[in-house]
Each structure stands twice: as structure tokens, then as C-alpha cells.
Design an enzyme around this catalytic site. Structure first.
Site, PDB file in Angstrom:
ATOM      1  N   TYR A  78      33.883  49.653  43.889  1.00  0.00           N
ATOM      2  CA  TYR A  78      32.640  50.169  44.470  1.00  0.00           C
ATOM      3  C   TYR A  78      32.791  51.596  44.992  1.00  0.00           C
ATOM      4  CZ  TYR A  78      30.656  45.553  44.031  1.00  0.00           C
ATOM      5  OH  TYR A  78      30.173  44.383  43.507  1.00  0.00           O
ATOM      6  N   GLU A  99      38.676  38.693  44.917  1.00  0.00           N
ATOM      7  CA  GLU A  99      38.972  39.590  46.030  1.00  0.00           C
ATOM      8  C   GLU A  99      39.741  38.947  47.186  1.00  0.00           C
ATOM      9  OE1 GLU A  99      35.297  41.467  47.255  1.00  0.00           O
ATOM     10  OE2 GLU A  99      35.118  42.555  45.365  1.00  0.00           O
ATOM     11  N   ARG A 108      29.433  36.264  34.397  1.00  0.00           N
ATOM     12  CA  ARG A 108      30.445  35.802  35.347  1.00  0.00           C
ATOM     13  C   ARG A 108      29.740  35.144  36.531  1.00  0.00           C
ATOM     14  NH1 ARG A 108      33.226  39.131  40.013  1.00  0.00           N
ATOM     15  NH2 ARG A 108      34.656  37.521  40.724  1.00  0.00           N
ATOM     16  N   HIS A 138      34.920  32.076  44.983  1.00  0.00           N
ATOM     17  CA  HIS A 138      34.250  33.281  45.482  1.00  0.00           C
ATOM     18  C   HIS A 138      33.821  32.988  46.918  1.00  0.00           C
ATOM     19  CE1 HIS A 138      32.108  37.120  43.964  1.00  0.00           C
ATOM     20  NE2 HIS A 138      31.920  37.087  45.263  1.00  0.00           N
ATOM     21  N   GLU A 182      33.158  43.628  38.649  1.00  0.00           N
ATOM     22  CA  GLU A 182      32.013  44.005  39.494  1.00  0.00           C
ATOM     23  C   GLU A 182      31.993  45.510  39.648  1.00  0.00           C
ATOM     24  OE1 GLU A 182      31.698  42.221  43.422  1.00  0.00           O
ATOM     25  OE2 GLU A 182      32.312  40.277  42.628  1.00  0.00           O
ATOM     26  N   ASN A 216      37.216  44.837  40.665  1.00  0.00           N
ATOM     27  CA  ASN A 216      35.936  45.148  41.313  1.00  0.00           C
ATOM     28  C   ASN A 216      36.075  46.512  41.956  1.00  0.00           C
ATOM     29  OD1 ASN A 216      35.219  42.584  40.615  1.00  0.00           O
ATOM     30  ND2 ASN A 216      35.018  41.807  42.705  1.00  0.00           N
TER      31      ASN A 216
HETATM   32  C1  FCB Z   1      32.012  42.310  46.521  1.00  0.00           C
HETATM   33  C2  FCB Z   1      31.772  40.827  46.411  1.00  0.00           C
HETATM   34  C3  FCB Z   1      30.398  40.460  45.905  1.00  0.00           C
HETATM   35  C4  FCB Z   1      29.335  41.364  46.473  1.00  0.00           C
HETATM   36  C5  FCB Z   1      29.708  42.811  46.302  1.00  0.00           C
HETATM   37  C6  FCB Z   1      28.668  43.784  46.779  1.00  0.00           C
HETATM   38  O1  FCB Z   1      33.003  42.558  47.456  1.00  0.00           O
HETATM   39  O2  FCB Z   1      32.709  40.245  45.555  1.00  0.00           O
HETATM   40  O3  FCB Z   1      30.177  39.113  46.186  1.00  0.00           O
HETATM   41  O4  FCB Z   1      29.105  41.045  47.779  1.00  0.00           O
HETATM   42  O5  FCB Z   1      30.919  43.069  46.942  1.00  0.00           O
END
Ligand code: FCB
Length: 455
Positions: A303, A168, A78, A123, A360, A301
Site C-alpha cells: 500500500y 499479513e 482471492r 484473514h 492486495e 500486499n
Molecule cells: C490490508 C488488509 C485488508 C484491508 C487492506 C486495506 O492490510 O489485509 O484486509 O484491510 O489492508
């Protein structure tokens, strides 16, 4: 006791990057400026005054990067397109064919290596020229994006079968237009809400444009979603959690999959006088039908989660927190893989989503080479393992989850953090830009090869 978790046969193993974070060559071959080219020039905005002018120099070294991916064994890659490489002035009168040629060569080389390209159209690197016409808060941007989507997909749609419109939108709206930590650095509620709306509307139009050029393509959007839990059992913390979830998650999921904005969140904005009813007139009749154009997949995405404490009452009048933050990665984000599982189950239960890709997931650990040149980033391996276990569990419990894109192939320009935060499977030597594989690269390589993780 060890245990193997096997993934479905067709599971897509992949990595992700984005244009501004890796390409460099900020003014090569007719590229126009983007808002990140200008934002990074403002003193104090980016740690250490870093910029993406050179980044990983992927624009020249992309062949080497494809070799790395081949070696890693990924099924898919990607990456995003820098809009201002294609349309340096933002308008469609001047198409920079050299920009299109660059991405075409990249796509062809990926296909030759049997790596499936997933293109993200946006992006975050908006052409500066479009920003000067008003940028995302202005409705003209919606058609500009749809035209850009048309231009790129008419050139690459015969070969690229997986498209992501936006990355995002919450970040673009919140960091770009509300807290000002990202380009273009504004702080204004009306602009932030208009930005979110225009991103979503332009997504709907782009879906149609892409499909008209590539009828067999799969098209989706990537959202960053953040599960939230109340810090205590107090009514206030529960309320604050509902609002957080509404602003962060439902504000994007509901228009996409239910064709409406969450009423409680609109009311909350009005109640807090962030905007007036008139301010919301950027939402026009018919817009939600465009936004909710059915899509083939949702890119997710993930985290971390958020633990929410109300600011409506003084802390000493609120109940004692019962949920405490666990271990964090080097960027300060809590590690909480179970929240990914819960989130995936919620998406399955509450929204009609055909397919999900984790577009992500990854961790910042800033450990570099030891004296023998090895990079033992065992904490990243642990993070990836835990999150892939959560993915595996969700698949076993019926979530249609078709693939996983690790963030990210190599250390790169991490937005406001500059080069201080390292999410890569590959280390980037600061002076030479030589690529050095970390232990996590080797671990991911084996995982992909085995189609299985060993716990
Ligand atoms: C996300 C972004 C990516 C990167 C990660 C750590 O929010 O999409 O570009 O910065 O975080």
C-alpha cells in the site's frame, strides 16, 4: 503523449476480499463467534461503533458478487474462509458442514464462470473459542491451524489449486498483540513475538497439510511489506530505518526464505528489554525448518512506504529531514508507487522466491455517487495506474510476478476504521447494500480486457 503497457499473456488479473470484511451473517448456519465478532462489541474500538455483523451481506448475495466479477472480467478471485464457520468451537470434534457447503458452492460457481479461486485460510478472524484457550501466543494454536487447513483442503483441494495460509502476520502480531488496535486488542511484546512465531510455524505445517490433500496445488503466504527510507542522512535515522525494516519485513522474509530470524532484530529486542532470552523459548529446535518449507509463491500486499525518523535523540538534535511525505490517500497513507518497484527488485535480488503475486494493492477514496449516480473516483484510477506501471516495470526487469489482485471488489468493513474508508471498485449503498460500479471498476474492466494499461 500516450503509451500502452502490455502485460504478459498469462498475467492473472484479479480482485481480493476477506471473510469478516464482506460476509456478514455472523451467526448464520452454525457459525461460531470469531475474535472480530467480540472485539467489535467493545465500545470505542471501531469507528462509529461499526461491526461486520451484516457487512456486505455477501453470505446471501455471493451470486450477485460473482456476476460482478464476471462482468469485471477477472481471471481470479482471492477470498478468505471464516475459520469459525467451519469449526465453530475451534476444535475438530465439531465440523460445521454447512460452513464447508457455503464455500464449496462459492468455489463451484466461480469455476463455472472460469474464475480461479485463491483461498486464504486466515484473514484475522480467529475462532473465539481458540482465543479463550490462549490464541496465537500459545503453541496449541499451531496444530489447531494445521488441522483446520487439513479439513478445508481435504474438502476443496480437488478444485482449488491456489492456497494462501496467512494474510499479513505482521498485522496480526502488531495490531492484535502490540498496539491493540485490532482484535483481540492486547499490548504485550512477548505475546506479539510468540504470535508471529506461531503464525509462521502454523503456516509451515499448513503447507504440508494442503499438499497432502492437493499435491498439484500451489501454496504460499501473504506478507504486507513496507519499504522504509530514512527521513534524513543522520546515522540515527539510518539505524532506525534498519530496525524498522528488520521488524516489519525481514522478521517474516528471513525465516521463510533463509530459515533464520534476523539476529540484529533479536538483539535489539533484548537490548531494549522488551523480552528476555528466556521469553524467546517459544522458538523450539526444528521450528525454522518447518517455517522455511519451500513455497510456490509469495503473496505481496503493498500500500505505502514509511519515512523513518529516529526517536533515540531529540528531534532538534537530529539532521533536518530531506525526504518528505508526498500526497496521501483518504486513509492517510502516502502514495509511492516507485517503492513498490524497488521492493519487488529487492525481493528478486535478496530472496529465492519462485513467483510473486500482488495479493492486495489499492487505495481508500471515500467519494460517493454524484447527483446522477456516477462515482468518479479518478484518484483511485490514478493510484492503480501508477502501481500497475511499477508492476510492469518490475516484470520487464526480470521479477517473476504472475498476477495482481486489486483491493478490493467492493467497499467493506475496514477493521478499526469501520465503514469510513472505502477501497472498493464497487460502491455499497449504506441502506440497501445495492452494489454500484465506480469509474475505477470500468477502468479496471478495460485494463483487464486489453491486458494493457494506457498511460
Ligand atoms: C490490508 C488488509 C485488508 C484491508 C487492506 C486495506 O492490510 O489485509 O484486509 O484491510 O489492508
Amino acid at each position: 503523449m500516450t503509451k500502452n503497457l502490455d502485460f504478459p499473456k498469462k498475467f492473472v488479473w484479479a480482485v481480493a476480499t476477506s471473510s469478516y470484511q464482506i460476509e456478514g451473517a455472523s451467526d448464520a448456519d452454525g457459525k461460531g463467534l470469531s475474535i472480530w465478532d467480540t472485539f467489535t462489541q467493545i465500545p470505542g474500538k471501531i469507528k462509529n461503533g461499526d461491526t461486520g455483523n451484516i457487512a456486505c451481506d455477501h453470505y446471501s448475495r455471493w451470486r450477485e458478487d460473482i456476476k460482478l466479477m464476471k462482468d469485471l472480467g477477472v481471471d481470479a478471485y482471492r477470498f478468505s474462509i471464516a475459520w469459525s464457520r467451519i469449526l465453530p468451537k475451534g476444535n475438530c470434534g465439531l465440523i460445521n458442514t454447512k460452513g464447508l457447503d457455503f464455500y464449496e458452492s462459492l468455489v463451484d460457481a466461480l469455476l463455472e464462470e472460469n474464475i480461479t479461486p485463491f483461498i486464504t485460510l486466515y484473514h484475522w478472524d480467529l475462532p473465539q473459542a481458540l482465543y479463550e484457550l490462549g490464541g496465537w501466543p500459545e503453541r496449541m494454536i499451531v496444530d489447531a491451524f494445521a488441522k483446520y487447513a487439513d479439513i478445508v483442503s481435504s474438502r476443496l483441494g480437488d478444485r482449488v489449486k491456489n492456497w494462501i495460509t496467512h494474510n499479513e502476520p505482521w498485522v496480526v502480531s502488531t495490531h492484535g498483540y502490540l498496539n491493540g488496535s485490532h482484535a483481540p486488542g492486547h499490548s504485550n511484546w512477548k505475546e506479539a513475538l510468540a504470535t508471529a512465531h506461531h503464525l509462521m510455524l502454523s503456516h509451515g505445517l499448513a503447507v504440508k497439510a494442503i499438499r497432502s490433500n492437493a499435491p498439484d496445488a500451489k501454496v504460499g503466504i501473504t506478507l504486507n511489506l513496507c519499504p522504509a527510507v530514512p527521513a534524513s542522512n543522520s546515522h540515527e535515522d539510518h539505524q532506525a530505518t534498519r530496525i524498522f525494516d528488520g521488524e516489519f519485513n525481514r522478521w517474516y522474509l528471513d525465516p521463510l526464505f533463509k530459515g533464520r530470524y534476523p539476529a540484529d532484530i533479536i538483539n535489539n529486542h533484548l537490548k531494549k528489554t522488551r523480552v528476555s532470552e528466556n521469553d524467546l523459548d517459544f522458538i523450539k529446535d526444528g521450528d525454522l525448518a518447518v517455517i522455511s518449507e519451500p513455497i510456490d509463491f509469495l503473496g505481496l500486499n503493498y500500500y505505502s512506504r514509511a519515512i523513518i525518523r529516529s526517536d533515540e535523540i531529540p528531534d532538534n538534535q537530529n539532521a533536518k529531514p530531506v525526504v518528505l511525505c508526498g500526497e496521501k490517500t483518504d486513509i492517510g497513507w502516502e502514495i509511492h508507487a516507485d517503492s513498490l518497484y524497488q521492493l519487488l527488485m529487492r525481493l528478486k535480488n535478496e530472496y529465492p522466491i519462485k513467483s510473486i503475486y500482488i495479493t492486495e494493492n489499492g487505495a481508500a477514496y471515500n467519494i460517493g455517487p454524484d447527483k446522477n449516480g456516477n462515482i468518479s473516483d479518478t484518484k483511485r484510477i490514478h493510484y492503480l495506474k501508477e502501481h500497475l506501471s511499477a508492476v510492469h516495470r518490475a516484470i520487464s526487469d526480470g521479477v517473476s510476478l504472475d498476477g495482481y489482485f486489486a483491493w478490493t471488489l467492493m467497499d467493506n468493513f475496514e477493521w478499526a476504521e469501520g465503514y469510513t474508508q472505502k477501497f472498493g471498485l464497487v460502491w455499497m449503498e449504506p441502506e440497501t447494500l445495492n452494489r454500484i460500479k465506480k469509474d475505477s471498476f470500468l477502468w479496471y474492466q478495460k485494463t483487464i480486457h486489453d491486458n494493457s494499461i494506457l498511460l
